[in-house]
Scaffold this motif. Structure first.
Motif, PDB file in Angstrom:
ATOM      1  N   ARG A   1       0.800  -1.232   0.000  1.00 16.58           N
ATOM      2  CA  ARG A   1       0.000   0.000   0.000  1.00 16.58           C
ATOM      3  C   ARG A   1       0.829   1.277   0.000  1.00 16.58           C
ATOM      4  N   CYS A   2       2.121   1.186   0.244  1.00 20.43           N
ATOM      5  CA  CYS A   2       2.982   2.380   0.201  1.00 20.43           C
ATOM      6  C   CYS A   2       2.904   2.966  -1.208  1.00 20.43           C
ATOM      7  N   THR A   3       2.605   4.257  -1.301  1.00 18.74           N
ATOM      8  CA  THR A   3       2.349   4.862  -2.619  1.00 18.74           C
ATOM      9  C   THR A   3       3.404   5.891  -3.002  1.00 18.74           C
ATOM     10  N   ALA A   4       3.525   6.081  -4.297  1.00 19.72           N
ATOM     11  CA  ALA A   4       4.377   7.149  -4.832  1.00 19.72           C
ATOM     12  C   ALA A   4       3.627   7.781  -6.007  1.00 19.72           C
ATOM     13  N   ARG A   5       3.484   9.091  -5.950  1.00 17.76           N
ATOM     14  CA  ARG A   5       2.860   9.813  -7.073  1.00 17.76           C
ATOM     15  C   ARG A   5       3.806  10.916  -7.512  1.00 17.76           C
TER      16      ARG A   5
ATOM     17  N   TRP B   1       9.548  14.913  -9.415  1.00 16.68           N
ATOM     18  CA  TRP B   1       9.691  14.285  -8.097  1.00 16.68           C
ATOM     19  C   TRP B   1       8.667  13.172  -7.892  1.00 16.68           C
ATOM     20  N   TRP B   2       9.087  12.165  -7.133  1.00 18.68           N
ATOM     21  CA  TRP B   2       8.156  11.218  -6.559  1.00 18.68           C
ATOM     22  C   TRP B   2       7.800  11.713  -5.162  1.00 18.68           C
ATOM     23  N   ILE B   3       6.544  11.632  -4.786  1.00 18.24           N
ATOM     24  CA  ILE B   3       6.104  11.965  -3.433  1.00 18.24           C
ATOM     25  C   ILE B   3       5.600  10.662  -2.807  1.00 18.24           C
ATOM     26  N   VAL B   4       6.333  10.200  -1.797  1.00 22.34           N
ATOM     27  CA  VAL B   4       6.118   8.864  -1.243  1.00 22.34           C
ATOM     28  C   VAL B   4       5.436   8.953   0.115  1.00 22.34           C
ATOM     29  N   ASN B   5       4.406   8.121   0.305  1.00 22.81           N
ATOM     30  CA  ASN B   5       3.716   8.026   1.593  1.00 22.81           C
ATOM     31  C   ASN B   5       3.425   6.546   1.901  1.00 22.81           C
TER      32      ASN B   5
ATOM     33  N   THR C   1       2.407   2.627  -7.735  1.00 21.25           N
ATOM     34  CA  THR C   1       2.313   3.821  -8.576  1.00 21.25           C
ATOM     35  C   THR C   1       1.100   3.784  -9.506  1.00 21.25           C
ATOM     36  N   SER C   2       0.382   2.663  -9.492  1.00 25.28           N
ATOM     37  CA  SER C   2      -0.884   2.556 -10.220  1.00 25.28           C
ATOM     38  C   SER C   2      -1.666   1.406  -9.601  1.00 25.28           C
ATOM     39  N   LYS C   3      -2.890   1.207 -10.044  1.00 28.59           N
ATOM     40  CA  LYS C   3      -3.735   0.177  -9.443  1.00 28.59           C
ATOM     41  C   LYS C   3      -3.082  -1.194  -9.508  1.00 28.59           C
ATOM     42  N   HIS C   4      -2.421  -1.497 -10.600  1.00 29.37           N
ATOM     43  CA  HIS C   4      -1.830  -2.821 -10.771  1.00 29.37           C
ATOM     44  C   HIS C   4      -0.317  -2.761 -10.965  1.00 29.37           C
TER      45      HIS C   4
ATOM     46  N   SER D   1      14.814  10.575 -10.961  1.00 32.33           N
ATOM     47  CA  SER D   1      16.030   9.866 -11.400  1.00 32.33           C
ATOM     48  C   SER D   1      16.393   8.708 -10.471  1.00 32.33           C
ATOM     49  N   HIS D   2      15.771   8.650  -9.287  1.00 31.88           N
ATOM     50  CA  HIS D   2      16.037   7.567  -8.338  1.00 31.88           C
ATOM     51  C   HIS D   2      15.191   6.323  -8.606  1.00 31.88           C
ATOM     52  N   THR D   3      14.500   6.322  -9.743  1.00 29.76           N
ATOM     53  CA  THR D   3      13.679   5.166 -10.102  1.00 29.76           C
ATOM     54  C   THR D   3      14.564   4.017 -10.579  1.00 29.76           C
ATOM     55  N   LEU D   4      14.293   2.814 -10.064  1.00 30.04           N
ATOM     56  CA  LEU D   4      15.004   1.613 -10.518  1.00 30.04           C
ATOM     57  C   LEU D   4      14.138   0.880 -11.536  1.00 30.04           C
ATOM     58  N   GLY D   5      14.653   0.697 -12.725  1.00 30.43           N
ATOM     59  CA  GLY D   5      13.874   0.015 -13.749  1.00 30.43           C
ATOM     60  C   GLY D   5      12.768   0.899 -14.292  1.00 30.43           C
ATOM     61  N   GLU D   6      11.726   0.268 -14.809  1.00 28.45           N
ATOM     62  CA  GLU D   6      10.639   1.001 -15.440  1.00 28.45           C
ATOM     63  C   GLU D   6       9.502   1.267 -14.459  1.00 28.45           C
ATOM     64  N   VAL D   7       8.809   2.352 -14.691  1.00 32.99           N
ATOM     65  CA  VAL D   7       7.641   2.688 -13.873  1.00 32.99           C
ATOM     66  C   VAL D   7       6.551   1.627 -14.061  1.00 32.99           C
ATOM     67  N   ASP D   8       5.944   1.231 -12.950  1.00 30.38           N
ATOM     68  CA  ASP D   8       4.884   0.229 -12.902  1.00 30.38           C
ATOM     69  C   ASP D   8       5.374  -1.196 -13.194  1.00 30.38           C
TER      70      ASP D   8
END
Length: 328
Positions: A207-211, A218-222, A243-246, A287-294
């Motif tokens: 459930r930890c989210t990033a938008r 920026w990613w905003i993480v909660n 970062t998305s439903k699935h 830029s701190h993303t590892l791999g592809e989004v989702d």
């Protein structure tokens, strides 16, 4: 006593068999002892080597705090157990991997592996294992003298099996987790932040989210993570975020504003730095993303491959420790 090691006979030791003047022989040495244990008729003034080793490991005799108890050695007798020098192989059958047991020859190991093993085992015997025992007794964080250093800069180590195996000889699972877990993930102290109280290790239920911020930079993480090894002292958190439903995305979050860690007491050790981690509107560069989004699940599972492999290596060595300890 004048502090010097004396040579005495068995007969001379036998004369010291009363309360207040009590000696006993242990592996060709003799020691004064407390009356609670040593006033037994089968012990006082006699050779109780077999009894001693039925209750204690041989290493007990080598501890500095007990050196004062050794009065001398027995004339004509030799020690049954002599400490092996650092870096030595165990003489116990099955106490070592087959590839280290000559004349067995494995096609997977070259002479360079044998040289690396010899040097690293010496480091383990002289530095890592004593540090492991100290940390497990005190609960302290692992000394940073054992962490990544300039000697590894620019080098790629392909001998993970060997290094993991040797580190596990410490026999202290909490220390092993704290010492190695971050190394499987990065060159600094990095915690793998996946498990949550809501989902445990069920990655699909995180459930930890990033938008992303409005400008997309920026990613905003909660959210929160639980049971995170190395969490109390990690510099970075390799974090699984929804970062998305699935879809999940792996983001490297540095320790900073909005990141809070709390130690979790575990039944096995505090040396692993197990923590509850919370992220409260933490801003992280895209830029701190590892791999592809989702598509973070692919990153997670690819890391699990060698992380679980490392656990297997440690477990096999711990079983070897049991064989070695039982038969030695």
């Amino acid at each position: 006593m004048d502090g010097k090691i004396k040579l005495l006979t068995v007969e001379e030791v036998a004369q010291h068999n009363k309360e207040g003047d009590l000696w006993t022989i242990i592996d060709a040495k003799f020691h004064p002892g407390g009356k609670a244990v040593l006033l037994d008729d089968e012990v006082r003034g006699k050779d109780c080597t077999e009894l001693f080793y039925s209750l204690h490991r041989s290493e007990v005799l080598l501890r500095p705090q007990y050196a004062r108890l050794q009065i001398g050695t027995i004339v004509g007798e030799e020690e049954r157990f002599k400490p092996l020098p650092p870096g030595s192989l165990s003489p116990v059958p099955y106490g070592e991997p087959a590839w280290l047991t000559r004349p067995f020859k494995s096609p997977y190991y070259k002479e360079s592996h044998y040289r690396l093993h010899k040097e690293f085992r010496k480091i383990c015997d002289e530095l890592i294992i004593p540090e492991a025992k100290r940390c497990e007794e005190t609960g302290d964080r692992i000394s940073q003298k054992l962490g990544p250093g300039p000697h590894l800069k620019g080098l790629k180590l392909l001998a993970g099996l060997l290094l993991g195996q040797e580190s596990a000889r410490a026999g202290q699972r909490g220390f092993i987790d704290g010492f190695l877990a971050g190394a499987y993930i990065g060159s600094k102290v990095v915690a793998l932040a996946i498990s949550e109280a809501f989902a445990g290790s069920d990655v699909s239920g995180l459930r930890c989210t990033a938008r992303k911020s409005e400008d997309g930079k920026w990613w905003i993480v909660n959210g929160t993570k639980k049971w995170i090894t190395n969490g109390t002292f990690a510099d970075y958190f390799t974090t699984a975020c929804r970062t998305s439903k699935h879809g999940l995305t792996m983001i490297v979050i540095p320790r900073g504003p909005g990141v809070e860690t709390k130690p979790i007491k575990t039944s096995y050790s505090s040396t692993a730095g197990t923590a509850f981690v919370s992220f409260d509107d933490v801003r992280v560069p895209v830029s701190h993303t590892l791999g592809e989004v989702d598509k973070g699940l692919k990153v997670i599972l690819s890391n699990f491959n060698h992380e679980r492999w490392g656990m297997v290596v440690n477990t096999v060595q711990l079983m070897r420790n049991i064989v070695d300890e039982t038969l030695r």
